[in-house]
Design a protein around this motif. Structure first.
Motif, PDB file in Angstrom:
ATOM      1  N   ASP A   1       0.815  -1.216   0.000  1.00  0.00           N
ATOM      2  CA  ASP A   1       0.000   0.000   0.000  1.00  0.00           C
ATOM      3  C   ASP A   1       0.852   1.270   0.000  1.00  0.00           C
ATOM      4  N   ILE A   2       0.593   2.178  -0.936  1.00  0.00           N
ATOM      5  CA  ILE A   2       1.376   3.406  -1.056  1.00  0.00           C
ATOM      6  C   ILE A   2       1.239   4.290   0.176  1.00  0.00           C
ATOM      7  N   ASN A   3       0.045   4.337   0.783  1.00  0.00           N
ATOM      8  CA  ASN A   3      -0.161   5.183   1.953  1.00  0.00           C
ATOM      9  C   ASN A   3       0.636   4.693   3.164  1.00  0.00           C
ATOM     10  N   GLU A   4       0.655   3.381   3.350  1.00  0.00           N
ATOM     11  CA  GLU A   4       1.466   2.841   4.443  1.00  0.00           C
ATOM     12  C   GLU A   4       2.953   3.012   4.161  1.00  0.00           C
ATOM     13  N   ALA A   5       3.346   2.845   2.902  1.00  0.00           N
ATOM     14  CA  ALA A   5       4.748   3.011   2.540  1.00  0.00           C
ATOM     15  C   ALA A   5       5.245   4.422   2.846  1.00  0.00           C
ATOM     16  N   MET A   6       4.415   5.429   2.579  1.00  0.00           N
ATOM     17  CA  MET A   6       4.800   6.816   2.844  1.00  0.00           C
ATOM     18  C   MET A   6       5.054   7.052   4.335  1.00  0.00           C
ATOM     19  N   ILE A   7       4.190   6.473   5.179  1.00  0.00           N
ATOM     20  CA  ILE A   7       4.355   6.625   6.628  1.00  0.00           C
ATOM     21  C   ILE A   7       5.614   5.913   7.100  1.00  0.00           C
ATOM     22  N   LYS A   8       5.816   4.700   6.628  1.00  0.00           N
ATOM     23  CA  LYS A   8       7.009   3.946   7.007  1.00  0.00           C
ATOM     24  C   LYS A   8       8.279   4.676   6.585  1.00  0.00           C
ATOM     25  N   GLU A   9       8.296   5.154   5.343  1.00  0.00           N
ATOM     26  CA  GLU A   9       9.478   5.835   4.814  1.00  0.00           C
ATOM     27  C   GLU A   9       9.785   7.099   5.607  1.00  0.00           C
ATOM     28  N   CYS A  10       8.754   7.870   5.920  1.00  0.00           N
ATOM     29  CA  CYS A  10       8.944   9.108   6.677  1.00  0.00           C
ATOM     30  C   CYS A  10       9.522   8.811   8.060  1.00  0.00           C
ATOM     31  N   ALA A  11       8.918   7.861   8.770  1.00  0.00           N
ATOM     32  CA  ALA A  11       9.391   7.524  10.114  1.00  0.00           C
ATOM     33  C   ALA A  11      10.807   6.962  10.077  1.00  0.00           C
ATOM     34  N   LEU A  12      11.098   6.117   9.079  1.00  0.00           N
ATOM     35  CA  LEU A  12      12.430   5.522   8.964  1.00  0.00           C
ATOM     36  C   LEU A  12      13.500   6.596   8.783  1.00  0.00           C
ATOM     37  N   LYS A  13      13.193   7.592   7.953  1.00  0.00           N
ATOM     38  CA  LYS A  13      14.161   8.667   7.697  1.00  0.00           C
ATOM     39  C   LYS A  13      14.385   9.547   8.917  1.00  0.00           C
ATOM     40  N   HIS A  14      13.429   9.551   9.850  1.00  0.00           N
ATOM     41  CA  HIS A  14      13.541  10.372  11.060  1.00  0.00           C
ATOM     42  C   HIS A  14      14.033   9.549  12.257  1.00  0.00           C
ATOM     43  N   THR A  15      14.615   8.378  11.987  1.00  0.00           N
ATOM     44  CA  THR A  15      15.073   7.483  13.056  1.00  0.00           C
ATOM     45  C   THR A  15      16.585   7.301  13.005  1.00  0.00           C
ATOM     46  N   GLN A  16      17.242   7.499  14.158  1.00  0.00           N
ATOM     47  CA  GLN A  16      18.697   7.334  14.211  1.00  0.00           C
ATOM     48  C   GLN A  16      19.104   5.878  14.020  1.00  0.00           C
ATOM     49  N   LYS A  17      18.404   4.965  14.696  1.00  0.00           N
ATOM     50  CA  LYS A  17      18.730   3.540  14.604  1.00  0.00           C
ATOM     51  C   LYS A  17      17.465   2.766  14.226  1.00  0.00           C
ATOM     52  N   PRO A  18      17.202   2.594  12.933  1.00  0.00           N
ATOM     53  CA  PRO A  18      16.010   1.856  12.510  1.00  0.00           C
ATOM     54  C   PRO A  18      16.275   0.356  12.394  1.00  0.00           C
ATOM     55  N   TYR A  19      15.259  -0.432  12.767  1.00  0.00           N
ATOM     56  CA  TYR A  19      15.338  -1.890  12.673  1.00  0.00           C
ATOM     57  C   TYR A  19      14.112  -2.410  11.927  1.00  0.00           C
ATOM     58  N   ILE A  20      14.351  -3.349  11.022  1.00  0.00           N
ATOM     59  CA  ILE A  20      13.263  -4.037  10.332  1.00  0.00           C
ATOM     60  C   ILE A  20      13.080  -5.399  10.986  1.00  0.00           C
ATOM     61  N   LEU A  21      11.869  -5.675  11.479  1.00  0.00           N
ATOM     62  CA  LEU A  21      11.571  -6.975  12.082  1.00  0.00           C
ATOM     63  C   LEU A  21      10.943  -7.847  11.003  1.00  0.00           C
ATOM     64  N   CYS A  22      11.638  -8.906  10.634  1.00  0.00           N
ATOM     65  CA  CYS A  22      11.272  -9.619   9.408  1.00  0.00           C
ATOM     66  C   CYS A  22      11.537 -11.110   9.547  1.00  0.00           C
ATOM     67  N   ASP A  23      10.483 -11.919   9.675  1.00  0.00           N
ATOM     68  CA  ASP A  23      10.725 -13.363   9.693  1.00  0.00           C
ATOM     69  C   ASP A  23      11.198 -13.797   8.305  1.00  0.00           C
ATOM     70  N   SER A  24      11.890 -14.923   8.252  1.00  0.00           N
ATOM     71  CA  SER A  24      12.605 -15.308   7.028  1.00  0.00           C
ATOM     72  C   SER A  24      11.697 -15.622   5.850  1.00  0.00           C
ATOM     73  N   SER A  25      10.395 -15.799   6.069  1.00  0.00           N
ATOM     74  CA  SER A  25       9.492 -16.025   4.938  1.00  0.00           C
ATOM     75  C   SER A  25       9.372 -14.792   4.053  1.00  0.00           C
ATOM     76  N   LYS A  26       9.753 -13.619   4.579  1.00  0.00           N
ATOM     77  CA  LYS A  26       9.630 -12.371   3.816  1.00  0.00           C
ATOM     78  C   LYS A  26      10.799 -12.160   2.845  1.00  0.00           C
ATOM     79  N   PHE A  27      11.913 -12.884   3.069  1.00  0.00           N
ATOM     80  CA  PHE A  27      13.048 -12.734   2.170  1.00  0.00           C
ATOM     81  C   PHE A  27      12.685 -13.193   0.767  1.00  0.00           C
ATOM     82  N   LEU A  28      13.185 -12.469  -0.226  1.00  0.00           N
ATOM     83  CA  LEU A  28      12.973 -12.720  -1.650  1.00  0.00           C
ATOM     84  C   LEU A  28      11.580 -12.326  -2.117  1.00  0.00           C
ATOM     85  N   GLN A  29      10.747 -11.806  -1.209  1.00  0.00           N
ATOM     86  CA  GLN A  29       9.413 -11.353  -1.597  1.00  0.00           C
ATOM     87  C   GLN A  29       9.454  -9.882  -2.000  1.00  0.00           C
ATOM     88  N   THR A  30       8.628  -9.516  -2.959  1.00  0.00           N
ATOM     89  CA  THR A  30       8.553  -8.130  -3.415  1.00  0.00           C
ATOM     90  C   THR A  30       7.098  -7.703  -3.496  1.00  0.00           C
TER      91      THR A  30
END
Length: 248
Positions: A186-215
């Motif tokens: 979703d583009i709307n969720e992506a915009m919020i995520k991107e904005c918050a990520l850019k305003h974070t000194q130490k960002p972490y992505i929580l990602c179980d391994s099933s998400k790897f290679l997915q687009t």
């Protein structure tokens, strides 16, 4: 199994899923990892697939546009998500100003959080309620509520987030690979995520391994823009040592 038949099976499995990992193929075809890696290299040279981070994708990779509701996603890979969340919670330190993204894995962090001096900002109504119940100071950003993911999105949310500067941020993602980075449907969720990520000194992505290679259709961050906390190392990722954290 003969090489030709094994490689046909790899392509058939890839056609079903859109992407495969080396581990999946070794289990499905009862072959060694070195054999599977050789097969993938040969098929890559023929242009039958694209050999990538820990496995392969179709030569013309499918884009995953599907978005499940929160209640269903909470049960997918639940134990892996809990392990990732428990580790992530240990990274919150005294007086941190933390962004907690909407999502099931970030929600699993809440029972493990103990640092009461930390302040949390979130775009998830359910996260805000649970944090408040547990005695934390919480800021819930304003905006439009998206029912499927229970997340606050939209222009007002985006403007609100631009005011803040976070010491740490914990984000969910629907897909991850080296080329498209972190992605969501979703583009709307992506915009919020991107904005918050850019305003974070130490960002972490929580990602179980099933998400790897997915687009998914929309990228919100480059692969190296945040450290990744996951449940296991994907194949051929050791070159990113320090960038990927395995939750114990």
């Amino acid at each position: 199994m003969l090489t030709e038949k094994r490689q046909k099976e790899i392509l058939r499995f890839l056609d079903e899923k859109g992407s495969v990992t080396v581990q999946e193929l070794t289990e499905r075809l009862d072959a060694s990892e070195s054999t599977i890696r050789r097969d993938l290299a040969v098929l890559h040279q023929k242009g039958a697939l694209v050999k990538v981070f820990g496995g392969a994708v179709q030569a013309e990779s499918r884009i995953n546009i599907r978005e499940e509701k929160v209640a269903l996603r909470k049960e997918l890979n639940k134990q892996e998500k809990i392990r990732i969340a428990a580790y992530a919670a240990t990274l919150v330190e005294p007086d941190d100003f933390v962004y907690l993204d909407a999502g099931t894995t970030t929600e699993y962090m809440i029972p493990f959080l103990t640092e009461k001096s930390a302040v949390f900002v979130t775009n998830a109504v359910s996260h805000a309620l649970r944090l408040t119940e547990n005695g934390f100071r919480v800021i819930l950003i304003g905006g439009e509520l998206k029912a499927a993911t229970e997340a606050i999105v939209g222009n007002e949310a985006y403007v609100n987030l631009q005011k803040y500067n976070f010491t740490k941020g914990f984000f969910g993602t629907n897909g991850l690979n080296r080329t498209s980075g972190f992605t969501t449907p979703d583009i709307n969720e992506a915009m919020i995520k991107e904005c918050a990520l850019k305003h974070t000194q130490k960002p972490y992505i929580l990602c179980d391994s099933s998400k790897f290679l997915q687009t998914c259709p929309v990228s919100f961050g480059e692969f190296h823009s945040a450290r990744i906390i996951t449940d296991r190392y994907p194949e051929e990722s050791m070159e990113t040592e320090g960038h990927i954290i395995i939750a114990k």
